[in-house]
Design an enzyme around this catalytic site. Structure first.
Site, PDB file in Angstrom:
ATOM      1  CD  GLU A 469      36.278  40.415  40.276  1.00 39.66           C
ATOM      2  OE1 GLU A 469      36.279  41.081  39.213  1.00 39.66           O
ATOM      3  OE2 GLU A 469      36.007  39.206  40.298  1.00 39.66           O
ATOM      4  CG  PHE A 492      39.111  32.450  43.798  1.00 37.42           C
ATOM      5  CD1 PHE A 492      39.618  31.315  44.434  1.00 37.42           C
ATOM      6  CD2 PHE A 492      37.893  32.353  43.146  1.00 37.42           C
ATOM      7  CE1 PHE A 492      38.911  30.123  44.411  1.00 37.42           C
ATOM      8  CE2 PHE A 492      37.187  31.162  43.124  1.00 37.42           C
ATOM      9  CZ  PHE A 492      37.693  30.045  43.759  1.00 37.42           C
ATOM     10  CB  ILE A 496      41.855  41.168  44.731  1.00 35.13           C
ATOM     11  CG1 ILE A 496      41.221  42.209  45.658  1.00 35.13           C
ATOM     12  CG2 ILE A 496      43.358  41.368  44.598  1.00 35.13           C
ATOM     13  CD1 ILE A 496      41.661  42.094  47.109  1.00 35.13           C
ATOM     14  CG  HIS A 539      41.675  28.965  41.228  1.00 31.40           C
ATOM     15  ND1 HIS A 539      41.939  28.790  39.896  1.00 31.40           N
ATOM     16  CD2 HIS A 539      40.382  29.376  41.312  1.00 31.40           C
ATOM     17  CE1 HIS A 539      40.841  29.066  39.193  1.00 31.40           C
ATOM     18  NE2 HIS A 539      39.881  29.425  40.035  1.00 31.40           N
TER      19      HIS A 539
END
Ligand SMILES: Cc1ncc(C[n+]2csc(CCOP(=O)(O)OP(=O)(O)O)c2C)c(N)n1
Ligand SMILES: [Mg+2]
Length: 739
Positions: A469, A492, A496, A539
């Site tokens: 990421e 998701f 991050i 999630h």
């Protein structure tokens, strides 16, 4: 790939002293020039140290010991043609590229005219747009991924030269403020210390550069220490060259970076390799650190005298001076003359810098965002096209938020060739031949929002990134600095966090810290939120307030299809970095479906929508709480006759204070509802502002409804208990209306 090791002693004896002779490719004049740069660099450090002790400047980082490799890099590469991501020890590199000593002293005093940052950054945090020296920060290593993105942009523009143009249709978008330039054989140079090679971002960058065969020179300036931590504790086996030697497509060099001649030869080979398009290069330069890490450090606490004296034998200043004398390039008189000239120049520069004016205190908020294009302005206020006429009296089925986001991305890509999309799984299929031979249909994202885009626009423009990421955001930042418009996806919200350094310390602050010298208007699309029945801890997370807390970052959170389309278009066309939060539960919800509002439909940022008008109580919310709050408000009206005014903020930074204020003045009661955990959440700021600025209007305390202060659990019974439900909202509205 072969590793070339240059033995400086051999290089020296192999070269004669004849006038016409080249010394590792450098002429006698260039060698004199190299010495001038090296000496100037060291003397600027010495002057700054003095100024710091006299409390005339506020910080000092020296480039001492690193001057050989830096000067060589400046001579091997081209300012204003190649691109540079230098770190704080690269004073000599910057001088070699054309930065003036006066500009460096302006940094030290924090002058308004400091071209790097106008007094916003510490000295040695270089930023000189016309030389292509890109603004640098303090986190070790965060520049490396951006350098990769910069090189990717250069290559993209060479393949898509029309993207560099500013078409008439861009009259209302970011492109009018981005003059893009590129060279077919440009090279991006990035440097870092030996300790910094331990950062994960370094390895992500090496991997991305190797995968893309990108023309990036990674230069590790190895002085054997990271503050007090020696290299053998930092780097397994003690040699970064050995560790990276398995990367494919690289050209490797290991060199004594205290010798400008040997360094130049190594960098020439590295540059040639990159310019010819073979791939990236890795230059491992052994240097010294004759001064402590910074003026706040005393290296005698961890380095014995003998070790420091050994280093001193390799000092680039004395080494280069001795070389010039030995080769008869300059005699003692010539050296004295050169040094006198440098001293005089520095004295003039210091005197002038000490007279320079500081920036005005009221200038502090300039350039947090684009000064040219305000996404909250009427430029971004356009009408939706009328939906298709009903066929046979039947209303056409409304499109989901997922549908309209895809359609918006497609239309914007059509309109603007600078847009590239990448992230994890976003491509239809990385193995293109499967698509060509129609063996597979393609994926297009785990939520399928980018489905079909690679097929339509090609894999230069839509491609999968490695699972990293920080690399996604860092590369996008580098690309946007060059004028591209990356619209990247973080799969998701829960994942991050590896990108947080890039988002908070880079993306959001690049414009401000460079005093508008650079900008990077990236769009980061992120699937966020819970109510998934089984989403569990990893999630279901929200956490938008962590990002609205970052100056320089726009944060958007639509609750329905049409808003998602209009706000995404504004995000893409505006000139600021945007975090675009897409609630997973809303992607295909029947709530808020709509017809496509057309290829130019935009909603300005910071304009809320009154979803349900009312007179008795104001409820301020956004995202997936909007349909839940609406359900509660309708029930309250049905059962108790209480009329709730429900406000969907849609955009969290900026947010629409005016709509809130008008409503609360009318209802005299306010409830802030949000899906994230209650404490320190987004609603806390809204509640505080209402209490502060609308106190006289209130007939009741400002209340909040939000998730319990725990993570979201897997078992649906627990999830229901944790996240705010329509009934929680109903009870809170009822209680507040009765207060
Ligand atoms: C991410 C991050 N962690 C810690 C620091 C504090 N820090 C500044 S410089 C430095 C050491 C860097 O060593 P190295 O990469 O070898 O570069 P050198 O200073 O030796 O040239 C540290 C730990 C920082 N600036 N950024
Ligand atoms: Mg070091």
């Amino acid at each position: 790939m072969a590793t070339t090791k240059t033995d400086p002693k051999l290089a020296l004896t192999a070269n004669g002293a004849k006038k016409s002779k080249l010394y590792e490719g450098l002429t006698r004049d260039q060698l004199i020039q190299a010495y001038r740069i090296i000496y100037t660099s060291r003397r600027i450090d010495d002057r700054e140290i003095l100024l710091k002790r006299q409390q005339k400047i506020y910080f000092q980082m020296s480039g001492a010991g690193h001057e050989g490799i830096g000067t060589a890099a400046g001579l091997a590469l081209k300012a204003g043609y190649d691109w540079f991501y230098p770190y704080y020890r690269d004073r000599a590199l910057c001088l070699a590229l054309g930065v003036k000593p006066y500009d460096m002293f302006l940094q030290g005093v924090g002058a308004a005219d400091d071209p790097s940052s106008g007094g916003r950054q510490m000295p040695s945090h270089w930023s000189y747009p016309s030389l292509h020296i890109v603004t640098q920060s303090s986190p070790t290593g965060s520049q490396i991924l951006q350098a990769v993105g910069c090189a990717e942009a250069g290559r993209y523009l060479a393949r898509h030269p029309k993207a560099a143009e500013i078409p008439a249709s861009s009259s209302k978008d970011y492109r009018q403020f981005k003059n893009v330039s590129f060279q077919g054989d440009e090279v991006t140079y990035v440097s870092l210390g030996d300790g910094t090679s331990s950062e994960g971002e370094f390895w992500e960058a090496m991997n991305a550069a190797a995968l893309g065969k990108l023309p990036v020179i990674f230069c590790v300036e190895d002085n054997g220490y990271a503050i007090s931590v020696p290299v053998e504790v930092q780097t397994a086996g003690g040699s970064i060259s050995r560790l990276v030697s398995g990367f494919p497509n690289f050209h490797f060099e290991e060199v004594d970076g205290t010798y400008p001649m040997a360094s130049y030869a190594a960098l020439q080979r590295a540059t040639r390799y990159c310019r010819e398009g073979h791939g990236p290069a890795f230059v491992h330069a052994h240097v010294i650190r004759p001064y402590s890490h910074s003026l706040s450090d005393d290296e005698r606490l961890y380095r014995p005298d003998a070790e420091r004296e050994r280093d001193a034998q390799r000092d680039p200043v004395t080494r280069t001076q001795m070389f010039l004398l030995r080769e008869g390039i300059l005699d003692e008189k010539g050296i004295n003359q050169l040094e006198k000239e440098v001293e005089a120049e520095l004295q003039t520069a210091v005197d002038a810098a000490l007279e320079a004016l500081p920036p005005a205190p009221e200038s502090v908020t300039r350039f947090v965002y684009s000064p040219d294009l305000d996404p909250a302005s009427s430029t971004f206020d356009t009408q939706a096209v009328a939906p298709e006429a009903p066929v046979d009296g039947k209303k056409p089925a409304g499109k989901t938020m997922a549908d309209l986001i895809t359609m918006t991305l497609r239309d914007e890509m059509q309109r603007d060739e600078r847009i590239v999309i990448f992230g994890e799984d976003v491509a239809d299929c990385s193995r293109e031949e499967y698509l060509k031979r129609k063996l597979v249909k393609g994926k297009g994202g785990v939520f399928k929002l980018t489905f079909g885009l690679q097929n339509e626009f090609g894999n230069d423009r839509v491609f999968n990134a490695p699972l990293a990421e920080a690399a996604i955001v860092g590369r996008a930042t580098g690309m946007a600095t060059r004028g591209l418009k990356p619209v990247v996806e973080i799969q998701f919200f829960d994942y991050i966090w590896p990108a947080m350094m890039q988002i908070r310390d880079e993306l959001s602050v690049i414009r401000w810290r460079s005093n508008n010298g650079f900008s990077c208007p990236v769009v980061i699309r992120v699937a966020i939120g819970g109510y998934l029945t089984g989403g569990a801890i990893y999630h279901s997370q929200c956490g938008e307030s962590i990002f609205t807390h970052i100056p320089g970052l726009r944060v958007v959170f639509p609750s329905n299809s049409q808003d998602a389309a209009g706000l995404l278009r504004t995000a893409i066309r505006c000139d600021d970095p945007v975090l675009f939060l897409e609630h997973k539960r809303l992607y295909r919800e029947s709530f808020g479906r709509a017809a496509y509002p057309g290829p130019d439909y935009m909603i300005p940022f910071g304009k809320a929508k009154v979803v349900h008008p009312g007179t008795d109580l104001t409820v301020i919310t956004y995202g997936a709480v909007v349909p839940r709050a609406l359900q509660a408000a309708q029930k309250l009206e049905r059962e108790q006759g209480v009329k709730v005014e429900l406000i969907d903020l849609r955009c969290l930074n900026p947010f629409d204070w005016d709509t809130i204020a008008v409503s609360v003045a009318k209802t005299n009661r306010a409830l802030v509802a949000y899906e994230d955990t209650l404490s320190w959440g987004y609603g806390a700021e809204i509640a505080a502002r209402i209490a502060d600025q609308l106190f006289d209007q209130l007939d009741a305390p400002v209340r909040r409804v939000a998730a319990k202060d725990v993570f979201v659990a897997y078992q649906p019974i627990l999830e229901d208990a944790i996240l705010p439900q329509p009934n929680d909202l109903f009870l809170a509205m009822k209680e507040l209306s009765e207060y």
